[in-house]
Design an enzyme around this catalytic site. Structure first.
Site, PDB file in Angstrom:
ATOM      1  N   CYS A 166      63.998   2.196 -14.831  1.00  0.00           N
ATOM      2  CA  CYS A 166      64.586   0.858 -14.968  1.00  0.00           C
ATOM      3  C   CYS A 166      63.937   0.112 -16.131  1.00  0.00           C
ATOM      4  O   CYS A 166      62.712   0.086 -16.250  1.00  0.00           O
ATOM      5  CB  CYS A 166      64.403   0.079 -13.671  1.00  0.00           C
ATOM      6  SG  CYS A 166      65.209  -1.534 -13.687  1.00  0.00           S
ATOM      7  N   ASP A 189      61.584  -1.317  -2.851  1.00  0.00           N
ATOM      8  CA  ASP A 189      62.424  -0.473  -3.696  1.00  0.00           C
ATOM      9  C   ASP A 189      61.852  -0.436  -5.106  1.00  0.00           C
ATOM     10  O   ASP A 189      62.053  -1.351  -5.897  1.00  0.00           O
ATOM     11  CB  ASP A 189      63.856  -1.028  -3.702  1.00  0.00           C
ATOM     12  CG  ASP A 189      64.798  -0.243  -4.597  1.00  0.00           C
ATOM     13  OD1 ASP A 189      64.421   0.862  -5.042  1.00  0.00           O
ATOM     14  OD2 ASP A 189      65.911  -0.743  -4.846  1.00  0.00           O
ATOM     15  N   GLY A 248      58.466   1.061  -7.926  1.00  0.00           N
ATOM     16  CA  GLY A 248      57.036   0.891  -8.146  1.00  0.00           C
ATOM     17  C   GLY A 248      56.154   2.006  -7.635  1.00  0.00           C
ATOM     18  O   GLY A 248      54.928   1.957  -7.807  1.00  0.00           O
ATOM     19  N   TYR A 297      67.592  13.084 -14.393  1.00  0.00           N
ATOM     20  CA  TYR A 297      67.443  11.833 -13.631  1.00  0.00           C
ATOM     21  C   TYR A 297      67.856  10.670 -14.521  1.00  0.00           C
ATOM     22  O   TYR A 297      67.322  10.507 -15.621  1.00  0.00           O
ATOM     23  CB  TYR A 297      65.983  11.671 -13.191  1.00  0.00           C
ATOM     24  CG  TYR A 297      65.679  10.430 -12.396  1.00  0.00           C
ATOM     25  CD1 TYR A 297      66.483  10.028 -11.334  1.00  0.00           C
ATOM     26  CD2 TYR A 297      64.556   9.657 -12.689  1.00  0.00           C
ATOM     27  CE1 TYR A 297      66.187   8.889 -10.594  1.00  0.00           C
ATOM     28  CE2 TYR A 297      64.244   8.531 -11.953  1.00  0.00           C
ATOM     29  CZ  TYR A 297      65.065   8.145 -10.903  1.00  0.00           C
ATOM     30  OH  TYR A 297      64.761   7.017 -10.173  1.00  0.00           O
ATOM     31  N   ARG A 343      77.090  -2.768 -10.473  1.00  0.00           N
ATOM     32  CA  ARG A 343      75.730  -3.129 -10.070  1.00  0.00           C
ATOM     33  C   ARG A 343      75.075  -4.055 -11.098  1.00  0.00           C
ATOM     34  O   ARG A 343      74.337  -4.957 -10.756  1.00  0.00           O
ATOM     35  CB  ARG A 343      74.880  -1.869  -9.904  1.00  0.00           C
ATOM     36  CG  ARG A 343      73.510  -2.144  -9.298  1.00  0.00           C
ATOM     37  CD  ARG A 343      72.691  -0.867  -9.170  1.00  0.00           C
ATOM     38  NE  ARG A 343      71.655  -0.990  -8.163  1.00  0.00           N
ATOM     39  CZ  ARG A 343      70.449  -1.518  -8.389  1.00  0.00           C
ATOM     40  NH1 ARG A 343      70.147  -1.963  -9.580  1.00  0.00           N
ATOM     41  NH2 ARG A 343      69.561  -1.587  -7.412  1.00  0.00           N
TER      42      ARG A 343
END
Length: 497
Positions: A320, A359, A361, A406, A419
């Site tokens: 992210c 969610d 970290g 990924y 999103r």
């Protein structure tokens, strides 16, 4: 004037757990429980849904497919099937998980009796399955006519143009059983009849499943399997704030046990509209989580709106880039500590306990235990699960090492504009909030989760606690300096190799 928060925004890597009194329980075999509530409940009651381990998988294309959902539920956790796909395909994934029967292998390798050995070998090379059902139409649910196994032909000697009908063990010589039997009954037949394979058929003799003798021991490796009252695996699903009025009914009809609003901005009126829709249409029967938020104010906003659980974190995931793109977010440890405190205050005031999910970290296994000690009821993990065999991405050999693909939901590859909606009128991402990457391949989910949670259990024993609530109540945390981080690693030695 802008408000300045005086506390430093901290990550999990800035904390350690201080050992506690490791108590002699009087029962050396006493088991640490990792059970934790998934959805809200009132004081004096129990949560309608409870996880057997505090792990859920992220709502991501590169993580939560049906195969991983099955594997994680068998370990005691839960997956949220990704919602950035057509409703029909998400529904099909949910149905696959709900129709899974432990030890009952769907007949996904099949052939017609008119096919040749050459055709069969091509199927075996493609699937790796050496036991093949011979059905009248070559489909997984066709009428069973026979079975082909490695014993039925001699590689290099049996002509490749030999018809399967000449090689197969025909139906009249097979021992079969009804699809309605239990796994224990199927295993009893396998052992009593000295079989390697037991085909299961329906009332019309159509092929349904295989039960294999070789899988017998594997059936005992999943004592924490997470199932509903009908012994079907539990599964969740992600939704967005756009097509929820059509997506939610379809997912509920397919059997989804819990939903979560998948958004980078949980402190939003759009999420309230989704929650209101669910409560008006289904009441409290349908369970739905919301998020993501990073402070007490965000928690109270979603708790008051009726969320069954609340997710914490913005910009803390390994792929992210929300923080560097938009300058918004908060260190995950600080966010969890703040929100968990708000949850406890909310429970004390209202008598309603709303579980919180951390969610993002998580870098090291011990971060899982830290997040729980800081107050998280359970965790949502992306990179962690993307590494395993069961994730839906490709396994590749890159620079001599095996990796798995990924990518983030905020990446161009995911195209998940629902999103990361920046308020534009067109359907598309104006800028990325996630990257496309590789993660080191880590083998099977079963082995990986077992190792991670063994560490969690060991730390809990060092603290003298036996449950997650006890850990949250009794754990002592300390912040650490850069020097103490160096001290905690390998230093002043020459490592072999």
């Amino acid at each position: 004037m802008v408000k300045i928060m005086n506390d430093v925004s901290r990550t999990f890597s800035e904390y350690l757990i201080v050992p506690g009194h490791s108590r002699d329980s009087g029962a050396p075999s006493k088991t640490v429980s990792l059970k934790t509530p998934l959805v809200k409940f009132r004081r004096g009651q129990k949560s309608a849904l409870t996880l057997n381990i505090p792990l859920t998988s992220a709502v991501m294309q590169s993580v939560s497919g049906d195969r991983l959902a099955i594997a994680l539920a068998r370990e005691g956790g839960l997956s949220f099937i990704f919602g950035s796909q057509p409703i029909e395909s998400q529904v099909n994934m949910v149905r696959k998980v709900k129709s899974f029967k432990a030890g009952f292998v769907p007949s996904d390798t099949n052939i017609k009796p008119s096919a040749t050995l050459k055709d069969l070998l091509e199927i075996i090379n493609e699937t790796g399955h050496t036991t093949t059902a011979v059905t009248n139409d070559g489909t997984s649910n066709g009428k069973l006519l026979g079975i082909m196994a490695s014993r039925d032909f001699r590689p290099g000697h049996t002509p490749l143009d030999t018809k399967i009908s000449k090689l197969m063990t025909p139906r009249e010589k097979l021992i079969t059983a009804s699809e309605e039997i239990t796994l224990d009954q199927a295993n009893d037949i396998l052992w009593h009849e000295k079989l390697n394979t037991l085909p299961l058929v329906d009332a019309h003799d159509r092929m349904k499943y295989f039960v294999f003798r070789k899988d017998y021991n594997a059936h005992f490796n999943h004592p924490n399997e997470l199932t509903d009252d009908n012994k079907r695996l539990l599964v969740g699903a992600g939704i967005n704030t756009r097509d929820f009025e059509t997506r939610i009914p379809a997912l509920i009809e397919a059997g989804a046990d819990v939903l979560v609003i998948d958004s980078s901005d949980g402190f939003s009126d759009r999420q309230v509209k989704v929650l209101q829709f669910v409560r008006k249409k289904y009441g409290d029967k349908v369970k739905i989580g919301a998020g993501n938020i990073v402070d007490a104010e965000g928690f109270r906003f979603l708790a008051d709106a009726g969320a069954d659980f609340i997710k914490i974190g913005i910009g803390g995931g390994s792929i992210c880039i929300t923080r560097e793109q938009k300058g918004i977010g908060r260190g995950q440890a600080s966010a969890v500590l703040d929100v968990a405190k708000a949850r406890d205050e909310y429970y004390k005031k209202t008598g309603v306990y709303v579980p919180v999910c951390s969610d993002g970290g998580i870098v090291y296994d011990y971060h899982v235990t830290l997040a729980l000690a800081m107050g998280a009821d359970f965790l949502m993990l992306g990179r962690y699960f993307a590494r395993f065999d069961e994730s839906p991405t490709n396994k590749l050999l890159v620079d001599g090492k095996y990796v798995k693909e990924y990518w983030g939901e905020g990446s161009t590859r995911a195209r998940n504009w629902q999103r990361y909606d920046h308020g534009n009128t067109k359907h598309g991402l104006e800028f990325e909030e996630g990257v496309d990457s590789y993660v080191p391949y880590a083998g099977s989910l079963h082995d990986g989760v077992s190792t991670t949670l063994t560490k969690t259990v060991a730390t809990m024993r060092n603290c003298g606690v036996w449950t997650i609530p006890e850990l949250q109540k009794e754990a002592k945390l300390t912040t650490i300096s850069p020097a103490s981080i160096a001290e905690g690693g390998v230093h002043d030695v020459i490592k072999k190799g």
